[in-house]
Design a protein around this motif. Structure first.
Motif, mmCIF file in Angstrom:
data_model
loop_
_atom_site.group_PDB
_atom_site.id
_atom_site.type_symbol
_atom_site.label_atom_id
_atom_site.label_comp_id
_atom_site.label_asym_id
_atom_site.label_seq_id
_atom_site.Cartn_x
_atom_site.Cartn_y
_atom_site.Cartn_z
ATOM 1 N N ILE A 92 0.892 -1.144 0.041
ATOM 2 C CA ILE A 92 -0.022 0.054 0.115
ATOM 3 C C ILE A 92 0.854 1.192 0.004
ATOM 4 O O ILE A 92 0.580 2.201 -0.595
ATOM 5 N N LYS A 93 1.993 1.229 0.645
ATOM 6 C CA LYS A 93 2.996 2.350 0.954
ATOM 7 C C LYS A 93 3.518 2.693 -0.383
ATOM 8 O O LYS A 93 3.518 3.752 -1.037
ATOM 9 N N ILE A 94 3.870 1.552 -1.418
ATOM 10 C CA ILE A 94 4.394 1.718 -2.588
ATOM 11 C C ILE A 94 3.363 2.447 -3.468
ATOM 12 O O ILE A 94 3.571 3.351 -4.381
ATOM 13 N N PHE A 95 2.022 1.824 -3.497
ATOM 14 C CA PHE A 95 1.027 2.558 -4.339
ATOM 15 C C PHE A 95 1.039 3.965 -4.020
ATOM 16 O O PHE A 95 0.677 4.916 -4.640
ATOM 17 N N SER A 96 0.872 4.308 -2.656
ATOM 18 C CA SER A 96 0.732 5.830 -2.086
ATOM 19 C C SER A 96 1.876 6.663 -2.761
ATOM 20 O O SER A 96 1.649 7.604 -3.218
ATOM 21 N N VAL A 97 3.099 6.198 -2.612
ATOM 22 C CA VAL A 97 4.173 6.941 -3.027
ATOM 23 C C VAL A 97 4.031 7.175 -4.581
ATOM 24 O O VAL A 97 4.344 8.344 -4.992
ATOM 25 N N VAL A 98 3.686 5.972 -5.355
ATOM 26 C CA VAL A 98 3.499 6.019 -6.818
ATOM 27 C C VAL A 98 2.504 7.164 -7.050
ATOM 28 O O VAL A 98 2.596 8.179 -7.825
ATOM 29 N N LYS B 292 14.008 8.436 3.817
ATOM 30 C CA LYS B 292 14.228 6.859 4.003
ATOM 31 C C LYS B 292 12.821 6.434 4.285
ATOM 32 O O LYS B 292 12.670 5.315 4.967
ATOM 33 N N TRP B 293 11.910 6.866 3.563
ATOM 34 C CA TRP B 293 10.610 6.138 3.433
ATOM 35 C C TRP B 293 10.413 5.139 2.474
ATOM 36 O O TRP B 293 9.423 4.446 2.392
ATOM 37 N N LEU B 294 11.367 4.934 1.449
ATOM 38 C CA LEU B 294 11.482 3.963 0.560
ATOM 39 C C LEU B 294 12.613 3.254 0.827
ATOM 40 O O LEU B 294 13.644 3.549 1.232
ATOM 41 N N ILE C 287 12.894 13.374 -2.122
ATOM 42 C CA ILE C 287 12.292 13.646 -0.514
ATOM 43 C C ILE C 287 11.980 12.447 0.042
ATOM 44 O O ILE C 287 12.599 12.241 1.340
ATOM 45 N N PHE C 288 11.308 11.529 -0.440
ATOM 46 C CA PHE C 288 11.050 10.242 -0.067
ATOM 47 C C PHE C 288 12.381 9.410 0.230
ATOM 48 O O PHE C 288 12.457 8.891 1.358
ATOM 49 N N PHE D 208 1.601 9.851 -5.008
ATOM 50 C CA PHE D 208 2.164 11.144 -4.757
ATOM 51 C C PHE D 208 3.305 11.631 -5.736
ATOM 52 O O PHE D 208 3.038 12.665 -5.966
ATOM 53 N N VAL D 209 3.950 10.529 -6.367
ATOM 54 C CA VAL D 209 5.119 11.445 -7.374
ATOM 55 C C VAL D 209 4.478 11.850 -8.535
ATOM 56 O O VAL D 209 4.760 12.624 -9.193
#
Length: 325
Positions: A265-271, A323-325, A318-319, A273-274
């Protein structure tokens, strides 16, 4: 099937029922007996063998009782623990003064193990109670072996669970781990049930006075029974600890599954947001207003593409920095 064993010196040997009578046997084992076999044993030994339905009764009065000078004891015994699905079933011990009769409708390996062991070692088997104590000791030893094997499998499970959380871990193994945890819990529950029923039998035997009608423990048998009681209590503590371990493994597995789902879910959220800023820029320049001076610029199109690339790279950087990724 009827299998009988008689004393030959200080050892047991299988009795050839074609040439010798059942009354000569010290231990008679009935495995899934037919009605004709039950009638033959009842006629030869003068006792009433309980039916399969009687053996499955859970009341204490139906599992421990005396009738006609015969002591009837029923315990749950595990069979084939190495199989994918272990089996547990009741075994009735009918104790007569001079012999023991066992009745069961599955195949506990502990009974076979005791017969093989007593055929190769000198023993003090003289009465039905002696045979009963030897059989119970073999059953308890078998349960201890199962608990030891389960402890080793729990360690392997623990390593598999926490290895699955590593970046190189395989998420698909967690489904198999859950199945193994389910089998471990089922096995531990069967062992606990078997220990409880055998503990109940030995508690009854050690607390029954010799004035009671029918077979009772003598002074030479009492230390053996008390030692088995101590072993059973310690094994129940081990089984309780392993039950806690299984619950911990289940919680850990579910936790790892939740973490992996959160990572997805975090990966989908980052994608999302990017790509949000580039989508905004593209949406702005997709509007069809007359007065949009950038539409007539020679470098307007490359500028828009550059803005979209920069607006995507900045959130990604920024992510990474956080170190959120």
């Amino acid at each position: 099937m009827i299998t009988a064993y008689a004393r030959r010196g200080a050892r047991l040997e299988a009795l050839d029922l074609g040439q010798r009578h059942l009354s000569e046997a010290l231990w008679v084992d009935l495995e899934a007996p037919t009605e004709a076999e039950e009638d033959a044993v009842e006629a030869a030994l003068g006792l009433d063998i309980p039916t399969r339905e009687d053996m499955q009764e859970i009341e204490v009065s139906s599992r421990i009782y005396r009738e006609g000078g015969v002591l009837f004891l029923t315990a749950q015994v595990i069979a084939s623990p190495e199989a994918r699905e272990s089996e547990i079933g009741p075994v009735t011990f009918a104790v007569l003064p001079e012999r023991l009769v066992t009745v069961h409708y599955h195949h506990p390996r502990s009974l076979t193990y005791f017969a093989d062991w007593a055929a190769r070692h000198d023993t003090a088997l003289e009465t039905g109670l002696d045979a009963l104590m030897g059989l119970l000791e073999a059953v308890v030893d078998r349960l201890a072996d199962i608990l030891e094997g389960e402890a080793r499998s729990h360690e392997i499970l623990s390593k598999a669970i926490f290895a699955a959380h590593r970046p190189s871990g395989k998420a698909e193994t967690l489904g198999a781990v859950l199945q193994r945890i389910g089998r471990a819990e089922a096995m531990n529950g069967k062992v606990t049930e078997s220990l409880a029923t055998i503990l109940r039998l030995l508690t009854y035997l050690t607390s029954t006075p010799e004035t009671e009608e029918g077979p009772c423990l003598h002074a030479r048998q009492m230390p053996v029974a008390l030692a088995q009681l101590q072993d059973l209590r310690s094994l129940r503590e081990v089984a309780a600890a392993q039950a806690d371990k299984v619950r911990f493994l289940l919680d850990a597995t579910l936790g790892v599954i939740n973490i992996r789902q959160s990572d997805v879910i975090k990966i989908f959220s980052v994608v999302a947001f990017v790509f949000l800023p580039p989508t905004l820029i593209a949406s702005i320049y997709g509007m069809n207003f007359v007065h949009m001076p950038e539409l007539k610029w020679t470098w307007g199109y490359p500028m828009a593409l550059g803005l979209m690339v920069v607006s995507a790279l900045v959130p990604y950087a920024i992510f990474r920095w956080k170190k959120w990724l």
